[in-house]
Design a protein around this motif. Structure first.
Motif, PDB file in Angstrom:
ATOM      1  N   GLN A  17       0.829  -1.212   0.000  1.00 57.14           N
ATOM      2  CA  GLN A  17       0.000   0.000   0.000  1.00 57.14           C
ATOM      3  C   GLN A  17       0.860   1.256   0.000  1.00 57.14           C
ATOM      4  O   GLN A  17       0.660   2.156  -0.817  1.00 57.14           O
ATOM      5  N   ALA A  20       2.736   1.675  -3.361  1.00 58.76           N
ATOM      6  CA  ALA A  20       1.856   2.145  -4.436  1.00 58.76           C
ATOM      7  C   ALA A  20       1.552   3.635  -4.276  1.00 58.76           C
ATOM      8  O   ALA A  20       1.595   4.398  -5.255  1.00 58.76           O
ATOM      9  N   GLU A  21       1.257   4.058  -3.061  1.00 58.62           N
ATOM     10  CA  GLU A  21       0.984   5.481  -2.814  1.00 58.62           C
ATOM     11  C   GLU A  21       2.199   6.331  -3.175  1.00 58.62           C
ATOM     12  O   GLU A  21       2.064   7.417  -3.758  1.00 58.62           O
ATOM     13  N   HIS A  23       4.561   5.540  -5.337  1.00 59.49           N
ATOM     14  CA  HIS A  23       4.751   5.476  -6.790  1.00 59.49           C
ATOM     15  C   HIS A  23       3.877   6.511  -7.498  1.00 59.49           C
ATOM     16  O   HIS A  23       4.299   7.093  -8.504  1.00 59.49           O
ATOM     17  N   VAL A  24       2.688   6.760  -6.972  1.00 58.55           N
ATOM     18  CA  VAL A  24       1.789   7.758  -7.566  1.00 58.55           C
ATOM     19  C   VAL A  24       2.449   9.137  -7.566  1.00 58.55           C
ATOM     20  O   VAL A  24       2.292   9.911  -8.514  1.00 58.55           O
ATOM     21  N   THR A  41      -4.358   9.709 -12.071  1.00 62.36           N
ATOM     22  CA  THR A  41      -3.484   8.752 -11.392  1.00 62.36           C
ATOM     23  C   THR A  41      -4.191   8.288 -10.133  1.00 62.36           C
ATOM     24  O   THR A  41      -5.179   8.873  -9.703  1.00 62.36           O
ATOM     25  N   SER A  43      -4.069   5.090  -6.657  1.00 61.15           N
ATOM     26  CA  SER A  43      -3.667   3.781  -6.159  1.00 61.15           C
ATOM     27  C   SER A  43      -4.928   3.060  -5.697  1.00 61.15           C
ATOM     28  O   SER A  43      -5.955   3.690  -5.421  1.00 61.15           O
ATOM     29  N   GLN A  44      -4.836   1.750  -5.638  1.00 64.75           N
ATOM     30  CA  GLN A  44      -5.981   0.936  -5.234  1.00 64.75           C
ATOM     31  C   GLN A  44      -5.448  -0.261  -4.460  1.00 64.75           C
ATOM     32  O   GLN A  44      -4.464  -0.880  -4.876  1.00 64.75           O
ATOM     33  N   ASP A  45      -6.094  -0.569  -3.352  1.00 64.29           N
ATOM     34  CA  ASP A  45      -5.702  -1.712  -2.532  1.00 64.29           C
ATOM     35  C   ASP A  45      -6.674  -2.854  -2.790  1.00 64.29           C
ATOM     36  O   ASP A  45      -7.889  -2.665  -2.773  1.00 64.29           O
ATOM     37  N   SER A  51      -1.432  -4.142  -3.834  1.00 66.47           N
ATOM     38  CA  SER A  51      -1.925  -2.815  -4.190  1.00 66.47           C
ATOM     39  C   SER A  51      -1.380  -2.460  -5.562  1.00 66.47           C
ATOM     40  O   SER A  51      -0.382  -3.038  -6.015  1.00 66.47           O
ATOM     41  N   ALA A  53      -0.586   0.974  -8.374  1.00 65.92           N
ATOM     42  CA  ALA A  53      -0.547   2.388  -8.743  1.00 65.92           C
ATOM     43  C   ALA A  53      -0.922   2.412 -10.217  1.00 65.92           C
ATOM     44  O   ALA A  53      -0.610   1.475 -10.961  1.00 65.92           O
TER      45      ALA A  53
END
Length: 83
Positions: A17, A20-21, A23-24, A41, A43-45, A51, A53
């Motif tokens: 998580q 990914a956050e 990376h955004v 853009t 992120s999604q879990d 997760s 991005a």
């Protein structure tokens, strides 16, 4: 109107998580530098260990963005339904 494509980066493990956050943030920096047509853009879990991005691009922009950023996969982007 050209199709929109969602480029996806998968992250797995206990830090998925947060990774990914983070990376955004880099995807947004890329958008600002390259002045891409779209700035979608996020992120999604999926669970505690997976997760993603993502970044949405016009189909015409996909190849140079793909080559520069090397996403893990992609799919056709579907606009979220308005409530």
């Amino acid at each position: 109107m050209s199709r929109k494509l969602k480029l996806i980066w998968d992250f797995r493990g206990p830090a998925a998580q947060k990774t990914a956050e983070h990376h955004v943030i880099h995807l947004k920096e890329f958008i600002a530098i390259k002045k891409t047509n779209l700035d979608i853009t996020g992120s999604q879990d999926f669970n505690d260990m997976h997760s993603i991005a993502f970044m949405v691009v016009d189909e015409a922009e996909m190849i140079p963005v793909r080559d520069a950023l090397k996403p893990h996969r992609g799919e056709v982007y579907v606009e979220p339904a308005e409530s």
